[in-house]
Design a protein around this motif. Structure first.
Motif, mmCIF file in Angstrom:
data_model
loop_
_atom_site.group_PDB
_atom_site.id
_atom_site.type_symbol
_atom_site.label_atom_id
_atom_site.label_comp_id
_atom_site.label_asym_id
_atom_site.label_seq_id
_atom_site.Cartn_x
_atom_site.Cartn_y
_atom_site.Cartn_z
ATOM 1 N N TYR A 137 0.849 -1.194 0.000
ATOM 2 C CA TYR A 137 0.000 0.000 0.000
ATOM 3 C C TYR A 137 0.886 1.247 0.000
ATOM 4 N N GLY A 138 0.557 2.181 -0.849
ATOM 5 C CA GLY A 138 1.394 3.350 -1.092
ATOM 6 C C GLY A 138 1.799 3.334 -2.546
ATOM 7 N N ARG A 139 2.567 2.314 -2.913
ATOM 8 C CA ARG A 139 2.846 2.112 -4.339
ATOM 9 C C ARG A 139 1.565 1.708 -5.059
ATOM 10 N N LEU A 140 0.716 0.976 -4.376
ATOM 11 C CA LEU A 140 -0.629 0.646 -4.852
ATOM 12 C C LEU A 140 -1.621 1.423 -3.996
ATOM 13 N N SER A 141 -2.602 2.049 -4.606
ATOM 14 C CA SER A 141 -3.552 2.852 -3.835
ATOM 15 C C SER A 141 -4.919 2.839 -4.503
ATOM 16 N N ILE A 142 -5.935 3.197 -3.714
ATOM 17 C CA ILE A 142 -7.324 3.230 -4.181
ATOM 18 C C ILE A 142 -7.907 4.603 -3.871
ATOM 19 N N LYS A 143 -8.637 5.154 -4.820
ATOM 20 C CA LYS A 143 -9.221 6.486 -4.646
ATOM 21 C C LYS A 143 -10.705 6.442 -5.002
ATOM 22 N N HIS A 144 -11.522 7.043 -4.120
ATOM 23 C CA HIS A 144 -12.939 7.198 -4.458
ATOM 24 C C HIS A 144 -13.063 8.295 -5.504
ATOM 25 N N TRP A 145 -13.816 7.998 -6.548
ATOM 26 C CA TRP A 145 -13.843 8.869 -7.727
ATOM 27 C C TRP A 145 -15.270 9.001 -8.229
ATOM 28 N N GLN A 146 -15.660 10.227 -8.579
ATOM 29 C CA GLN A 146 -17.032 10.502 -8.995
ATOM 30 C C GLN A 146 -17.268 10.335 -10.492
ATOM 31 N N GLY A 147 -16.189 10.197 -11.259
ATOM 32 C CA GLY A 147 -16.365 10.013 -12.691
ATOM 33 C C GLY A 147 -16.073 11.259 -13.500
ATOM 34 N N ARG A 148 -16.109 11.095 -14.811
ATOM 35 C CA ARG A 148 -15.940 12.123 -15.828
ATOM 36 C C ARG A 148 -14.497 12.616 -15.944
ATOM 37 N N ARG A 149 -13.983 13.400 -15.009
ATOM 38 C CA ARG A 149 -12.632 13.944 -15.141
ATOM 39 C C ARG A 149 -11.646 13.123 -14.311
ATOM 40 N N LEU A 150 -10.573 12.676 -14.965
ATOM 41 C CA LEU A 150 -9.552 11.885 -14.284
ATOM 42 C C LEU A 150 -8.636 12.798 -13.472
ATOM 43 N N PRO A 151 -8.307 12.418 -12.237
ATOM 44 C CA PRO A 151 -7.555 13.304 -11.330
ATOM 45 C C PRO A 151 -6.046 13.266 -11.554
ATOM 46 N N PHE A 152 -5.628 13.499 -12.806
ATOM 47 C CA PHE A 152 -4.207 13.440 -13.130
ATOM 48 C C PHE A 152 -3.847 14.572 -14.084
#
Length: 387
Positions: free
Chosen positions: A92-107
Motif C-alpha cells: 500500500y502506497g505504491r498501490l492505492s485506491i481512490k474514491h472517484w465521482q467520474g468524468r474527469r480523471l484526477p491526473f
C-alpha cells in the motif's frame, strides 16, 4: 407470514445478484492480466484502473515492483474492499485506491502509461483519456464500455486498445550535447517556459559541494530519462562514507523509477590519487572536478542504451525498458567517449595502463594514447579502427 418471508427471499437474492454483478468485470480483468502489460510491453510505469472493483487486478499487477498503480472506484463499499485487498499485499502506497465521482480523471496531462477501463458508467470522454495518457501510453477498454471517438483495436475477446501517438514536436536528447555533432540544439518544439511541475523525485540535494558532482551524465530517449548519480550519504563528504554510483532510468513523463544498476567501479577513487585526500587544499581542488569525458559515456537511442558501467569498462548495450544487459562490446575497454551516428557507434578507446601516471598525480584516461573504433551496435562487430 409466508408472503413476508417470500419477499425477504426475493430481496436477498436480488441483493446477491447486485453484489456479484459488481465483481464480474474485475474477475475478467484479473483473468486477462497479461493482456494489459504484455500487449504494450510495459516493463514499468504508472497504471490506473478505472472501475477497479475489489482491487483483485491491482493486487495481481502490483507483483511487479516497477508499477505504481492507482484504482478509481465510484462505489464506497468497493473502495473499502479494494483497500483491504491492497493492504494485504504489503504494497500500500505504491498501490492505492481512490474514491472517484467520474468524468474527469484526477491526473495531470501526459502522466498515465496504462489506463484500464472496466466501468462504462463513468462519463469518460475520449479527449479526457487522451489528455492523461503519456505519448506511447495505452488505454485498454472493456467491450461493455462504449467511448465515442476513441479509435481502438481488439486485443482479446473482452478488450480493445488505444495507443496515444507521439507528437511530432517532441524530440529526444540522446547524447550529452544532443547529437554526435556536438551541436546542443534539439528539434523539440514543445519546450517552453515552465507552467507547473510535472513530477519530482529525490534526493533534493547533491551529496556536497566539497566532493565530485553527484550527477555524472544524463540523456533521454523514447519517453525515458537515464542518468548516472551518486546515491551516497548527503552532506557527508568523508572518505569513510563511500560513493554509491548507479545508472538510473525513470519514466520521463511521470518520474516512476523503472530500473537501477549499481556502478561500483565508478567514482573519485577510480581517477584520483587517494593520498591527496589527506591534504585539505589538495582535496578541495580534486573533488570538485569530474573527468571531463564522463558526461560522454552515456548514449540512448530507441530501445537501446550504450554506457560504460565502470571508468575503464567496455561499452555495455542495455535494453532501455528494463536495464537488461544485451551484450558487451569486446575490445572496447577504456572507452572514453561514445557517439552514435548513422547506426554506427564511434568510440574513443584509450590505453588503460596506469604505469605512465606520475607518482601523486591523478589518473585520466584522456591522458593516455588511444584511437577511434567504429562498431556495429547490433552485433558488436568492429568495422574499422584508426591508426
Amino acid at each position: 407470514m409466508e408472503r413476508n418471508s417470500h419477499i425477504i427471499n426475493v430481496v436477498a437474492i436480488a441483493g446477491m445478484c447486485i453484489a456479484l454483478s459488481s465483481y464480474t468485470t474485475v474477475f475478467a480483468s484479473a483473468k486477462d492480466e497479461n493482456i494489459f502489460t504484455k500487449t504494450g510491453n510495459l516493463k514499468g510505469g504508472f497504471i490506473v484502473h478505472v472501475g477497479c472493483g475489489d482491487g483483485t487486478l491491482i493486487a495481481a499487477l502490483g507483483n511487479n515492483k516497477q508499477y505504481v498503480i492507482q484504482g478509481l472506484e465510484k462505489d464506497h463499499e468497493q473502495v473499502e474492499r479494494a483497500r483491504h485487498t491492497v493492504r494485504a499485499t504489503g504494497a500500500y502506497g505504491r498501490l492505492s485506491i481512490k474514491h472517484w465521482q467520474g468524468r474527469r480523471l484526477p491526473f495531470a496531462e501526459n502522466q498515465v502509461n496504462l489506463l484500464i477501463i472496466d466501468d462504462g458508467d463513468t462519463g469518460l470522454l475520449a479527449s479526457e483519456i487522451k489528455r492523461v495518457l503519456t505519448p506511447r501510453g495505452r488505454a485498454v477498454v472493456h467491450k461493455d464500455c462504449q467511448i465515442a471517438a476513441l479509435d481502438t483495436e481488439p486485443v482479446s475477446a473482452e478488450y480493445s486498445s488505444y495507443i496515444k501517438p507521439v507528437p511530432e514536436e517532441i524530440d529526444d536528447w540522446p547524447h550529452y550535447l544532443y547529437g554526435a555533432d556536438n551541436n546542443a540544439v534539439s528539434r523539440d518544439q514543445a519546450v517552453g517556459p515552465p507552467q507547473r511541475i510535472q513530477w519530482v523525485c529525490g534526493p533534493a540535494y547533491a551529496r556536497s559541494h566539497e566532493i565530485n558532482s553527484s550527477m555524472a551524465a544524463m540523456v533521454a530517449a523514447g519517453g525515458r530519462i537515464f542518468y548516472i548519480w551518486d546515491e551516497g550519504p548527503v552532506g557527508q563528504p568523508e572518505k569513510r562514507f563511500p560513493s554509491q554510483w548507479s545508472l538510473i532510468a525513470r519514466d520521463g513523463f511521470n518520474g516512476v523509477l523503472l530500473w537501477k544498476l549499481p556502478m561500483p567501479d565508478w567514482g573519485w577513487r577510480q581517477w584520483h590519487v587517494e593520498s591527496r585526500w589527506d591534504n585539505p587544499r589538495e582535496r578541495a581542488s580534486m573533488l570538485r572536478q569530474l573527468p571531463r569525458t564522463t558526461t560522454r559515456r552515456l548514449v540512448a537511442a530507441g530501445q537501446e542504451l550504450y554506457v560504460t558501467l565502470g571508468y575503464e569498462a567496455p561499452v555495455s548495450v542495455l535494453y532501455a525498458a528494463s536495464g537488461q544487459l544485451l551484450h558487451v562490446l569486446e575490445g572496447t575497454e577504456g572507452t572514453d567517449e561514445i557517439l552514435l551516428d548513422s547506426e554506427t557507434l564511434f568510440l574513443c578507446v584509450r590505453d588503460t595502463d596506469r604505469t605512465h601516471t606520475a607518482p601523486g598525480r591523478d589518473f585520466r584516461l584522456s591522458q593516455n594514447n588511444g584511437g577511434i573504433v567504429a562498431v556495429d551496435p547490433q552485433n558488436g562487430r568492429i568495422l574499422w579502427k584508426s591508426e
